[in-house]
Design an enzyme around this catalytic site. Sequence first.
Site, PDB file in Angstrom:
ATOM      1  N   TYR A 131      -9.638 -11.124  -6.319  1.00 19.27           N
ATOM      2  CA  TYR A 131      -8.819 -11.161  -7.529  1.00 19.27           C
ATOM      3  C   TYR A 131      -9.190 -12.357  -8.404  1.00 19.27           C
ATOM      4  O   TYR A 131      -9.186 -12.262  -9.624  1.00 19.27           O
ATOM      5  CB  TYR A 131      -7.339 -11.189  -7.156  1.00 19.27           C
ATOM      6  N   ARG A 158       0.845  -1.181   0.000  1.00 22.02           N
ATOM      7  CA  ARG A 158       0.000   0.000   0.000  1.00 22.02           C
ATOM      8  C   ARG A 158       0.887   1.240   0.000  1.00 22.02           C
ATOM      9  O   ARG A 158       2.034   1.184   0.434  1.00 22.02           O
ATOM     10  CB  ARG A 158      -0.915   0.018   1.226  1.00 22.02           C
ATOM     11  N   ARG A 217      -0.893  -2.254  -6.750  1.00 22.33           N
ATOM     12  CA  ARG A 217      -1.120  -3.369  -5.819  1.00 22.33           C
ATOM     13  C   ARG A 217      -2.066  -4.395  -6.447  1.00 22.33           C
ATOM     14  O   ARG A 217      -1.795  -5.601  -6.401  1.00 22.33           O
ATOM     15  CB  ARG A 217      -1.695  -2.810  -4.517  1.00 22.33           C
ATOM     16  N   HIS A 243      -2.976   2.293  -5.699  1.00 25.84           N
ATOM     17  CA  HIS A 243      -3.566   0.985  -5.400  1.00 25.84           C
ATOM     18  C   HIS A 243      -3.686   0.132  -6.655  1.00 25.84           C
ATOM     19  O   HIS A 243      -3.777  -1.097  -6.566  1.00 25.84           O
ATOM     20  CB  HIS A 243      -4.934   1.159  -4.735  1.00 25.84           C
ATOM     21  N   LYS A 257      -1.670  -2.547   7.916  1.00 25.16           N
ATOM     22  CA  LYS A 257      -2.814  -2.093   8.695  1.00 25.16           C
ATOM     23  C   LYS A 257      -2.832  -2.760  10.061  1.00 25.16           C
ATOM     24  O   LYS A 257      -2.487  -3.931  10.195  1.00 25.16           O
ATOM     25  CB  LYS A 257      -4.116  -2.430   7.951  1.00 25.16           C
ATOM     26  N   HIS A 317      -3.360  -9.408   3.703  1.00 26.72           N
ATOM     27  CA  HIS A 317      -4.777  -9.519   4.024  1.00 26.72           C
ATOM     28  C   HIS A 317      -4.965 -10.394   5.255  1.00 26.72           C
ATOM     29  O   HIS A 317      -4.218 -11.353   5.471  1.00 26.72           O
ATOM     30  CB  HIS A 317      -5.544 -10.151   2.855  1.00 26.72           C
TER      31      HIS A 317
END
Length: 337
Positions: free
Chosen positions: A297, A160, A265, A262, A185, A288
């Site tokens: 995806y 990110r 990514r 993004h 995150k 994730h």
Amino acid sequence: MKPTNFSKCLTGFLTGYLAHERGASKNTISAYRDTFTLFIGYMETQGISVSRLTLENINQTAVVGFLDWLQVERKNGNATRNARLAAIHAFFHYMQYQHPEHLYECQKILSIPMKRKAIVPMNYLTIDAIKMLLQQPDTRTVRGRRDLALLSLMYDTGARVQEIIDLTPSSLRLDKLSTIRINGKGNKTRIVPMLDEQVRLLEPYLKEHHLLQAYNDVHPLFFNSRNEKLTRAGVNHILLKYADMARKTTGEVHLPEKISCHTLRHSKAMHLLQAGVNLVYIRDILGHVSVQTTEVYARADSRAKREAIQRAYTSVVPEKQPVWLSNENLLDWLKRF
């Protein structure tokens, strides 16, 4: 000026509860802070100044009015509106226990639903488009070499934009099995392997700026002319500049009109998937929490869907031609009309 009960609660929420009890990241706290900055601004448009804003002024009607104001006046989409509402929900979930006398109003605010987001096709670049993009920086200049190292690392790691901004030389391990440590995150750390080609691109940049020296371990890996780490807007400006240059080049490869950090990514994730990499590994590379997030995806890859259908295809069409196609007299008669 006497502090209001709202100011006391908001300060405790942002500086105490989020950081120490929830363990929220700096980015999450900043996002929540920005939400309440906007909310205070909205309440001032309703005739209630920040010095007079109390918990008694904040009810379900006020919050819904704020959310509508975001979408009508500021032209925010459902995703942004939902992010702001999530911050308000977190605050009033906290308030239920701090001020139980406001429990009923807290629960009414917590009952405000999220809006359904419009499903838009995932925006990602082909491998040829990525190659064209990375051919644009002028490596004869210091800035061009930095930009190439930045964009290639952002693509190769699937990081990110904030994760790239926060990198320092100490995040890198350059040896036989080179890796990069990325803080994502929720302050979650992941280790992503770097291939030799990426290391060969990074090492000259690191040496040029003396970033391999121990005294520069905590220096920003990518920085501006003031030796400060780049901002989100700064990285986005760099990407858009080279995307515009790439669009002006002649050739069969074209970049979409809308592109963001993004997008790189998403592109990396799609290319890994198309190369046959297991979703579990893609999940770990992207950071994730659940593989269900990564499955987006697989759902977006139309080529993989087509190949799967072709592998499973069984012909159900009759091989024998219809009777009228083998009837020459009938065909001759039809041709006369």
